[in-house]
Design a protein around this motif. Sequence first.
Motif, mmCIF file in Angstrom:
data_model
loop_
_atom_site.group_PDB
_atom_site.id
_atom_site.type_symbol
_atom_site.label_atom_id
_atom_site.label_comp_id
_atom_site.label_asym_id
_atom_site.label_seq_id
_atom_site.Cartn_x
_atom_site.Cartn_y
_atom_site.Cartn_z
ATOM 1 N N VAL A 1 -7.045 -19.706 2.036
ATOM 2 C CA VAL A 1 -8.412 -20.231 2.113
ATOM 3 C C VAL A 1 -8.907 -20.237 3.551
ATOM 4 C CG1 VAL A 1 -8.195 -21.663 0.034
ATOM 5 C CG2 VAL A 1 -7.611 -22.646 2.271
ATOM 6 N N TRP B 1 -10.450 -22.257 5.901
ATOM 7 C CA TRP B 1 -10.794 -23.661 6.140
ATOM 8 C C TRP B 1 -11.973 -23.797 7.106
ATOM 9 C CZ3 TRP B 1 -10.527 -25.040 11.208
ATOM 10 C CH2 TRP B 1 -9.679 -24.289 12.033
ATOM 11 N N SER C 1 -15.540 -23.283 5.575
ATOM 12 C CA SER C 1 -15.833 -24.331 4.589
ATOM 13 C C SER C 1 -16.047 -25.684 5.259
ATOM 14 C CB SER C 1 -14.675 -24.441 3.585
ATOM 15 O OG SER C 1 -14.493 -23.227 2.888
ATOM 16 N N ASP D 1 -13.073 -22.755 0.407
ATOM 17 C CA ASP D 1 -13.264 -21.460 -0.254
ATOM 18 C C ASP D 1 -12.100 -20.525 0.044
ATOM 19 O OD1 ASP D 1 -15.731 -22.132 -1.305
ATOM 20 O OD2 ASP D 1 -16.831 -21.430 0.463
ATOM 21 N N PRO D 2 -11.709 -19.738 -0.948
ATOM 22 C CA PRO D 2 -10.668 -18.739 -0.686
ATOM 23 C C PRO D 2 -11.224 -17.582 0.140
ATOM 24 C CG PRO D 2 -11.467 -18.532 -2.941
ATOM 25 C CD PRO D 2 -12.166 -19.734 -2.346
ATOM 26 N N TRP D 3 -10.353 -16.892 0.887
ATOM 27 C CA TRP D 3 -10.742 -15.616 1.456
ATOM 28 C C TRP D 3 -11.115 -14.677 0.296
ATOM 29 C CZ3 TRP D 3 -11.536 -15.564 6.525
ATOM 30 C CH2 TRP D 3 -10.785 -16.379 7.372
ATOM 31 N N MET E 1 -8.123 -27.886 -5.116
ATOM 32 C CA MET E 1 -8.537 -26.622 -4.513
ATOM 33 C C MET E 1 -8.293 -25.457 -5.479
ATOM 34 S SD MET E 1 -6.673 -24.620 -1.409
ATOM 35 C CE MET E 1 -6.888 -25.846 -0.125
ATOM 36 N N ALA F 1 -11.224 -23.113 -6.850
ATOM 37 C CA ALA F 1 -11.275 -21.749 -6.318
ATOM 38 C C ALA F 1 -10.691 -20.719 -7.284
ATOM 39 C CB ALA F 1 -10.515 -21.682 -4.985
#
Lengths: 241, 241
Positions: free
Chosen positions: A19, A21, A24, A109-111, A141, A145
């Motif tokens: 993610v 970080w 976000s 959010d995830p990559w 999370m 996600a």
Amino acid sequence: MGSPVLPKALAFDVFGTVVDWRTSIARESAVFLAEIGMGERDPAAFADAWRAQYIAAMQGMKASGRDFVPLDILHREMLENTLRDWGADVATLDAAMLADWNHAWHRLDPWPDAVEGLTRLKARFPVVTLSNGNVALLLDMARAAGLPWDAILGAEVSGFYKPDRRAYLRTAELLAIAPHDLCLVAAHHGDLAAARATGLQCAYVDRPQEYGGAPAPDAHHEQAWEWRADSIIELADRLGC
Amino acid sequence: MGSPVLPKALAFDVFGTVVDWRTSIARESAVFLAEIGMGERDPAAFADAWRAQYIAAMQGMKASGRDFVPLDILHREMLENTLRDWGADVATLDAAMLADWNHAWHRLDPWPDAVEGLTRLKARFPVVTLSNGNVALLLDMARAAGLPWDAILGAEVSGFYKPDRRAYLRTAELLAIAPHDLCLVAAHHGDLAAARATGLQCAYVDRPQEYGGAPAPDAHHEQAWEWRADSIIELADRLGC
């Protein structure tokens, strides 16, 4: 690089590896900073300042002799420290707002490659977390996600924060496999170096934007890892998934 | 029964509640019994005899002062005890075969409603295990059977076997919710009674075929539970999923 023996399971670092970080936390902090009258300050710098206390918080907890404290609680202490450093009077701030701000870490959010890459890897390997995040944080999370973990393991389950060797070894033990059959996937050379010292295989995923393009603090730990990729999708390619 | 407040998460007993251990263990044991020259014996009776040692194994471990021992190891001890009771000379048996036989518990088939029911429930609630099975066992089972757990929690992660109250309370703590916001889903009144004593909500799923139609050993613990259903799909209906 030769072809190492395939691992039996993959354990993922999460913050920065799976993610994003920084983006976000900056996006959410922009809203909260505005709410406390600091809307003119740079939210990305706030995210960096909050995260920068992470290593110190880990070491401080270890040195203090406190029992294991979940990362949610450390994040909250780090948030209040950051706010004080930035000149806020924390005692006057709304408790529910602070709790919500702290829970931004549950909503990272995830990559863009993470969900597809993990899903492909999961078809062949068990994929678990080996994160310093606590179970509730990682579970929230994952649900938000769409991260398809087979199990949520790591610091809180082992009772030790990385880079303590017991965090890595306990994860292999819970999976009932030898350390060399477990591969840590991480964007951080320091984390990988500690994993290798306990016998794990290592896969490096490059995340040059983790710190917004600034250099990573642990670049001096770089080694020739068993695997290396520019995304989790590329790692799936390399592992034949 | 009135309408209790909805829980924030669902924790599942697994053996008997989600998977049909008896049919699976009998089917696999039929093959192994034949392999050791006992093909004429009743494999369902073997499954019952193996499982019947479960309560004694739990209590024995607690009384022995041993550190926490994963269920895989207890299952293996119970397998060898059962084979001796049935007249086999365990020392002469092939080690790889015994290990594979013991791993039949990693390959249990779900009840026909389990995957659909869990998938529906997961859309609204976090769904986790609260089982005495160890992590590796439950992870293998989930991957083979398609059980969509959000996290694998329970005895090995808490360090205590059910019905020890710490197994239930630690699971709620890891989810960062109050005990009354967690609902144990189980086919066993004894398990539910212990969960209720720690403050959890309780959902009973009736599995009359768990013991092949024979009565459950813990029927005397029956109470009016917050929820009751004949399958996990019906539970999803009752919880509005």
